[in-house]
Design a protein around this motif. Structure first.
Motif, PDB file in Angstrom:
ATOM      1  N   VAL A  25       0.844  -1.192   0.000  1.00  0.00           N
ATOM      2  CA  VAL A  25       0.000   0.000   0.000  1.00  0.00           C
ATOM      3  C   VAL A  25       0.881   1.245   0.000  1.00  0.00           C
ATOM      4  O   VAL A  25       1.803   1.365   0.823  1.00  0.00           O
ATOM      5  CB  VAL A  25      -0.934   0.030   1.229  1.00  0.00           C
ATOM      6  N   ILE A  37      -8.792  -2.115   3.706  1.00  0.00           N
ATOM      7  CA  ILE A  37      -7.622  -1.230   3.557  1.00  0.00           C
ATOM      8  C   ILE A  37      -8.027   0.075   2.902  1.00  0.00           C
ATOM      9  O   ILE A  37      -7.665   1.168   3.358  1.00  0.00           O
ATOM     10  CB  ILE A  37      -6.523  -1.948   2.746  1.00  0.00           C
ATOM     11  N   LEU A  45      -3.169   1.117   9.429  1.00  0.00           N
ATOM     12  CA  LEU A  45      -3.639  -0.152   8.881  1.00  0.00           C
ATOM     13  C   LEU A  45      -3.593  -1.266   9.912  1.00  0.00           C
ATOM     14  O   LEU A  45      -4.496  -2.110   9.979  1.00  0.00           O
ATOM     15  CB  LEU A  45      -2.797  -0.521   7.655  1.00  0.00           C
ATOM     16  N   ALA A  90     -10.055   2.159   5.312  1.00  0.00           N
ATOM     17  CA  ALA A  90      -9.267   2.744   6.390  1.00  0.00           C
ATOM     18  C   ALA A  90      -8.482   3.959   5.904  1.00  0.00           C
ATOM     19  O   ALA A  90      -8.415   4.994   6.587  1.00  0.00           O
ATOM     20  CB  ALA A  90      -8.310   1.689   6.952  1.00  0.00           C
ATOM     21  N   VAL A  91      -7.894   3.865   4.708  1.00  0.00           N
ATOM     22  CA  VAL A  91      -7.084   4.958   4.181  1.00  0.00           C
ATOM     23  C   VAL A  91      -7.950   6.149   3.804  1.00  0.00           C
ATOM     24  O   VAL A  91      -7.692   7.290   4.216  1.00  0.00           O
ATOM     25  CB  VAL A  91      -6.249   4.483   2.973  1.00  0.00           C
ATOM     26  N   VAL A 126      -7.366  -2.736  10.148  1.00  0.00           N
ATOM     27  CA  VAL A 126      -7.600  -3.810   9.188  1.00  0.00           C
ATOM     28  C   VAL A 126      -7.417  -5.168   9.867  1.00  0.00           C
ATOM     29  O   VAL A 126      -6.343  -5.455  10.396  1.00  0.00           O
ATOM     30  CB  VAL A 126      -6.648  -3.678   7.981  1.00  0.00           C
ATOM     31  N   LEU A 128       1.981  -5.417   3.845  1.00  0.00           N
ATOM     32  CA  LEU A 128       1.173  -6.145   4.808  1.00  0.00           C
ATOM     33  C   LEU A 128       1.165  -7.623   4.459  1.00  0.00           C
ATOM     34  O   LEU A 128       0.929  -7.990   3.303  1.00  0.00           O
ATOM     35  CB  LEU A 128      -0.270  -5.635   4.799  1.00  0.00           C
TER      36      LEU A 128
END
Length: 333
Positions: free
Chosen positions: A253, A297, A266, A300-301, A270, A285
């Motif tokens: 990522v 993911i 993350l 979350a970002v 996650v 990850l």
């Protein structure tokens, strides 16, 4: 490629290596006068007929290891045997069982393609007629017979590598060392050389492949030894090394935020993350069920107001094995 290699029966010294072990190193170490520990207590065995990859970044100790195994570097400690012969105790005998293809071109530019092979055969004690016969066989084997009478300066990079391999196996060595053999080659020549390595192995040739190319080691090697800073980190088949990851998916990522902050976010939000590694410009990850983790993911970002630059989902590779062992990408070392 015809099967022209002949197997040798070699008696190993008692207590060192079996007849099916072509290379055996026991506590092999090298510390240079300035205090640099290039190789630290290396133990390994290479089996007859396998392609064994010595994998690691530049400066990992690969070249020093090969130097000790091929009699060019004197170990500080430990012992090594090639084809049952103590390398330090009987270097001349050991060299007769070794073929080396170095990184740089060491062909004699004053000689033709065929003359380079004949000279090599004579150097190893062949009669002139035998050296000529073997030279012709090897040139056919590496598909260079049509340029036998030409000067080596006119060869392409791929042809030069093939000729150096032909030279290295002319005297039928027990072990062939290929030191970064595809460096600088174009993609077509690279594929051709990979095909040659596979055919040599099928013909019974034992090969030690020295490389920093993870994909090359994965594709060609029966077993891989990963080394860094002079120490052996892992040794197994490529499949077993990748299975040791304890994660079925690798997600990389990259976002418009420092990787360390991204990693913390993350890890917290996650589920299923097994391990997190901070790379130079991204976060790697190691997760279970990575496909399912993909939307988590992204959520979350973007939920944190961060611009997502890139996200990539892969299966575990030797590159990720190296990252797990060292915490860094190989190309960054």
């Amino acid at each position: 490629m015809s099967s022209l290699l002949q197997r040798r029966t070699v008696s190993a010294p008692q207590g060192s290596a079996s007849v099916e072990t072509v290379i055996h190193a026991d506590g092999l170490s090298k510390t240079y006068p300035d205090g640099t520990a290039a190789v630290d207590s290396l133990d390994l065995s290479v089996r007859r007929g396998e392609v064994f990859a010595l994998l690691g970044p530049n400066g990992a100790g690969k070249s020093t290891t090969v130097g000790m195994l091929t009699t060019g570097v004197v170990p500080t400690a430990g012992r090594a045997w090639v084809a049952g012969i103590d390398v330090a105790g009987r270097p001349a005998d050991a060299r007769r069982n070794i073929g080396v293809v170095p990184q740089r071109n060491t062909l004699d530019r004053s000689l033709t393609v065929r003359e380079n092979l004949i000279f090599h055969g004579r150097f190893f004690g062949m009669r002139t007629a035998d050296a000529r016969r073997q030279a012709d066989l090897r040139l056919e084997q590496v598909t260079l017979a049509d340029v036998a009478g030409k000067p080596v300066d006119g060869l392409s990079g791929g042809m030069t590598q093939r000729l150096m391999i032909a030279r290295a196996i002319l005297h039928q060595p027990a072990i062939l060392f290929l030191d970064e053999p595809t460096t600088g080659l174009d993609p077509q020549s690279r594929l051709a050389l990979h095909s040659m390595v596979r055919e040599l192995r099928a013909a019974g040739q034992t090969i030690m492949l020295i490389t920093h190319d993870m994909q090359e080691a994965d594709q060609l090697a029966d077993r891989v030894a990963i080394i860094d800073h002079g120490r052996l980190l892992a040794l197994d088949t490529p499949a077993s090394l990748k299975q040791s990851m304890a994660a079925d998916t690798v997600v990389t990522v990259a976002a418009e935020t420092p990787p360390r902050q991204l990693a913390a976010l993350l890890r917290e939000q996650v589920p299923g993350i097994h391990d997190v590694h901070i790379l130079q410009n991204a976060v790697l990850l190691m997760v279970h069920g990575g496909r399912a983790a993909f939307p988590a993911i992204v959520a979350a970002v973007t939920g944190a107001g961060i611009v997502l630059r890139d996200i990539r989902v892969d299966e575990p590779s030797l590159e990720t094995v190296f990252i797990r062992l060292t915490g860094k990408e190989l190309r960054d070392r």
